[in-house]
Design a protein around this motif. Structure first.
Motif, PDB file in Angstrom:
ATOM      1  N   LYS A 338       0.830  -1.205   0.000  1.00  0.00           N
ATOM      2  CA  LYS A 338       0.000   0.000   0.000  1.00  0.00           C
ATOM      3  C   LYS A 338       0.863   1.253   0.000  1.00  0.00           C
ATOM      4  O   LYS A 338       2.003   1.234   0.449  1.00  0.00           O
ATOM      5  N   ALA A 339       0.283   2.365  -0.462  1.00  0.00           N
ATOM      6  CA  ALA A 339       1.024   3.627  -0.524  1.00  0.00           C
ATOM      7  C   ALA A 339       1.064   4.297   0.837  1.00  0.00           C
ATOM      8  O   ALA A 339       0.271   4.005   1.732  1.00  0.00           O
ATOM      9  N   PHE A 340       1.995   5.225   1.001  1.00  0.00           N
ATOM     10  CA  PHE A 340       2.091   6.059   2.191  1.00  0.00           C
ATOM     11  C   PHE A 340       0.783   6.837   2.347  1.00  0.00           C
ATOM     12  O   PHE A 340       0.320   7.465   1.407  1.00  0.00           O
ATOM     13  N   ALA A 342      -0.120   9.616   3.807  1.00  0.00           N
ATOM     14  CA  ALA A 342      -0.173  11.078   3.760  1.00  0.00           C
ATOM     15  C   ALA A 342       0.091  11.557   2.347  1.00  0.00           C
ATOM     16  O   ALA A 342       1.219  11.614   1.913  1.00  0.00           O
ATOM     17  N   GLU A 343      -0.956  11.884   1.638  1.00  0.00           N
ATOM     18  CA  GLU A 343      -0.760  12.310   0.242  1.00  0.00           C
ATOM     19  C   GLU A 343      -1.184  13.762   0.101  1.00  0.00           C
ATOM     20  O   GLU A 343      -2.046  14.235   0.805  1.00  0.00           O
TER      21      GLU A 343
END
Ligand code: HEC
Ligand code: HEC
Ligand code: HEC
Ligand code: HEC
Ligand SMILES: [Ca+2]
Ligand SMILES: [Ca+2]
Lengths: 343, 343
Positions: A338-340, A342-343
């Motif tokens: 999964k992505a970080f 905080a985008e």
């Protein structure tokens, strides 16, 4: 409580003035550890991960290492550090190298231990900018690699702000730099310092620097953790220097204690690796070491150094650059596929 | 020139479709090196310093490692990277791990080598934001430690943009991750992949992923450096997915070549360590690996995978996470007794 600390500092200062010159001390090869947080390899490894992990900051750009870069002098060589969203802080970042030998942390000594200190920057809005430690803990819990590293250090289900701070402090206690030319010299190797450096060492004692910058870390006498060694800075008024550097704008310890007796009191900082940590002083307004030395002599001792004296002292201070331990980069855990967030 | 490259890509694709399944290749333990920049320990050490030195960016906050973090998957796990002054870029940072096995660099392949690539980000206004390489060179020349490191790598008085790029590329060629479970499996250790992973490997071949993601790095056939293997993405129109993810907003290679035939051509990216590099695709709009797999099947192969098929492929892709070499942190040179000039 704060008054007591101040008194301790002052008493020791008076007592030390005459005798200190004889008490040159080498840096110990091991930093002191608090009873409730003994240093273990698993804690150090976890602390290293946390220290270098930018995901402890709101936007994921900054880690502790951004402002205290262990790949060089342990700070950022700026007057004001740059926090999240490019915000500037009002004080210059002190080096993390040998901070384990400070009996209190921060320029004003407001943190009594590395553990207490480590919780601050993460949620400081102009440093790492996290809304709360709960948010940090939630991020860490989402990464199986951190679950495992906390378990190894503190037992199962142990991810918490307190344990994160303990681990970071344990890592910091490994960030020490013994075996500088000065240490070798004091240990008996008289060739470790050049002639000029040895002369500078004597001058450093003779003019009185050592009355404040004593002890193995040159940050004052060895005191119990939590007990600070504070001094007034500037100790002597000087309009010209004040106009140039604005040192008095910062109330120092008074801003924390609200006690008028604490006005402009600052912790005596270490001089270890000082050649690597320009700019100088709490506001980082002084760009080079020679100026810093002259300013100290003038403001703290009311002395004008000759060109030779200041050059000799600078040469000596260059001999306080120690040996930096080799540090392997930590492997940082991933969010599973999964992505970080905080985008 | 660009047409020729495209043709090479297309020809190889057609030729490979039938045979590729049998050609599982392990990752070599060493990356290819160009004749004019053989990898040496001194170059690697210098390249490591430069790669991790934030002073190669205008405000001194970002290094290559900020967007390509070698402590984890080699990128920043973001859709758009954060450059100096908190600026967002339009493309997601690809991993630097195994980039040495790419025959061209960038999503659109516009850099023919790691050397050519390495000069870009430093002066890109939304990445590291330096005004010019002359300014970078001036900063490096001010540090005796860099003088020494360049001398060791390239001989005396050798600080230049070209040599900096060569050193960075040499370091990147050490950033490779062999010995993944997949590599061990292909090497004969049939227990290295789980049953599900082995099934997923077969599915990966059967449904046709391998027609593009072939070769040891799963980024297409091994081609000479400078020759790209491009594919149209999306290859098949799909209104629903386009509405969700906007993949077609980026013209890909056409934006660089201005050639209509290059519209939406992208380099086939490596799938090595793909479990660590969410989010996915050039715009980083897809947050998790399972979605990425389904999207690929639909858009590139016009196939709807069953839940089992996609889960198996994801399991297989998790088997592409390799062994990360231990990296010692570089010691970064100091300005001699002076502060960082960018304040
Ligand atoms: C955005 C910059 C920034 C970040 C990020 C940051 N610090 Fe600091 N740090 C500072 C500044 C500035 C000070 C001095 C503040 C003061 O004295 O009021 C400081 C003080 C310290 C001190 C006290 C040293 C001394 O000699 O008094 C330690 C230890 C420390 N930081 C460790 C850390 C750790 C651990 C982290 C991460 C959890 C961290 N810092 C993150 C800027 C930063
Ligand atoms: C009366 C106490 C005292 C004396 C005497 C003194 N210092 Fe200091 N020194 C301090 C304090 C307190 C600070 C921190 C001031 C600040 O920035 O707020 C400091 C800071 C410094 C710094 C900057 C440290 C840094 O990291 O920015 C240097 C360098 C230094 N002293 C060298 C010297 C030298 C050389 C002498 C003798 C010529 C000397 N000091 C004498 C108390 C003293
Ligand atoms: C602010 C973020 C940022 C910084 C800093 C940065 N990069 Fe990148 N990098 C990117 C992005 C985004 C791309 C993809 C751009 C594109 O394809 O158009 C990229 C592409 C690359 C690629 C191509 C990889 C591939 O598979 O195509 C390499 C190699 C690379 N960067 C190395 C570096 C090096 C070396 C530095 C420092 C000199 C650096 N990067 C600094 C964001 C960054
Ligand atoms: C016709 C060529 C082609 C086929 C077939 C293909 N891919 Fe891709 N793949 C690409 C291209 C081109 C990209 C880069 C697209 C972009 O982001 O611009 C890509 C990107 C990806 C990515 C994201 C990589 C990253 O770092 O973001 C994954 C994961 C992936 N492919 C897996 C698969 C799987 C699994 C299959 C089979 C189900 C497959 N691909 C079939 C060409 C193809
Ligand atoms: Ca400093
Ligand atoms: Ca990615």
């Amino acid at each position: 409580m704060f008054k007591t600390k101040l008194l301790i500092g002052t008493v020791l200062l008076a007592a030390s003035l005459g005798t200190m010159a004889a008490e040159w001390q080498a840096l110990p090869g091991k930093a002191p550890e608090p009873a409730d947080n003994p240093t273990t390899p698993a804690k150090v490894e976890l602390g290293k991960m946390l220290y270098h992990d930018t995901r402890l900051s709101a936007n994921g750009v900054l880690s502790c290492n951004s402002c205290h870069n262990v790949m060089n002098g342990g700070e950022d060589n700026r007057s004001g550090s740059i926090g999240v969203k490019d915000q500037r802080g009002g004080r210059s970042a002190p080096t993390v190298w040998n901070s384990a030998f400070n009996s209190v942390q921060f320029w004003d000594g407001r943190a009594p231990s590395l553990e207490a200190q480590a919780k601050g920057p993460v949620t400081n809005p102009i440093e790492m900018g996290m809304k709360s430690w709960d948010d940090v803990v939630a991020r860490l819990k989402a990464m199986p690699g951190y679950q495992a590293a906390f378990t190894a250090a503190f037992g199962p289900d142990s991810i918490s702000a307190d344990n994160a701070a303990k681990a970071i402090a344990a890592y910091e206690r490994t960030l020490i730099t013994p075996n500088s030319p000065y240490d070798k010299y004091v240990g008996g190797d008289k060739s470790a310092l050049t002639e000029q450096q040895a002369r500078g060492m004597q001058t450093f004692a003779d003019v009185g620097c050592v009355s404040c910058h004593s002890g193995p870390a040159f940050n004052g006498p060895t005191l119990p953790e939590g007990t600070g060694f504070y001094q007034k800075f500037p100790a002597n008024d000087n309009g010209a220097l004040e106009a140039m550097y604005n040192f008095s704008a910062d109330l120092g310890r008074q801003a924390e204690t609200k006690n008028a007796a604490d006005a402009h009191l600052f912790k005596v900082p270490t001089l270890r690796n000082i050649a690597l940590t320009a700019p100088y002083f709490h506001n980082g307004k002084v760009q080079n070491l020679e100026d810093a030395v002259k300013i100290m002599a003038k403001l703290q001792l009311n002395k004008d150094l000759t060109a030779e004296q200041s050059a000799d002292i600078v040469a000596f201070l260059n001999g306080l650059t120690g040996e930096f331990p080799k540090i392997e980069m930590p492997r940082l855990p991933a969010y599973a596929n999964k992505a970080f967030p905080a985008e």
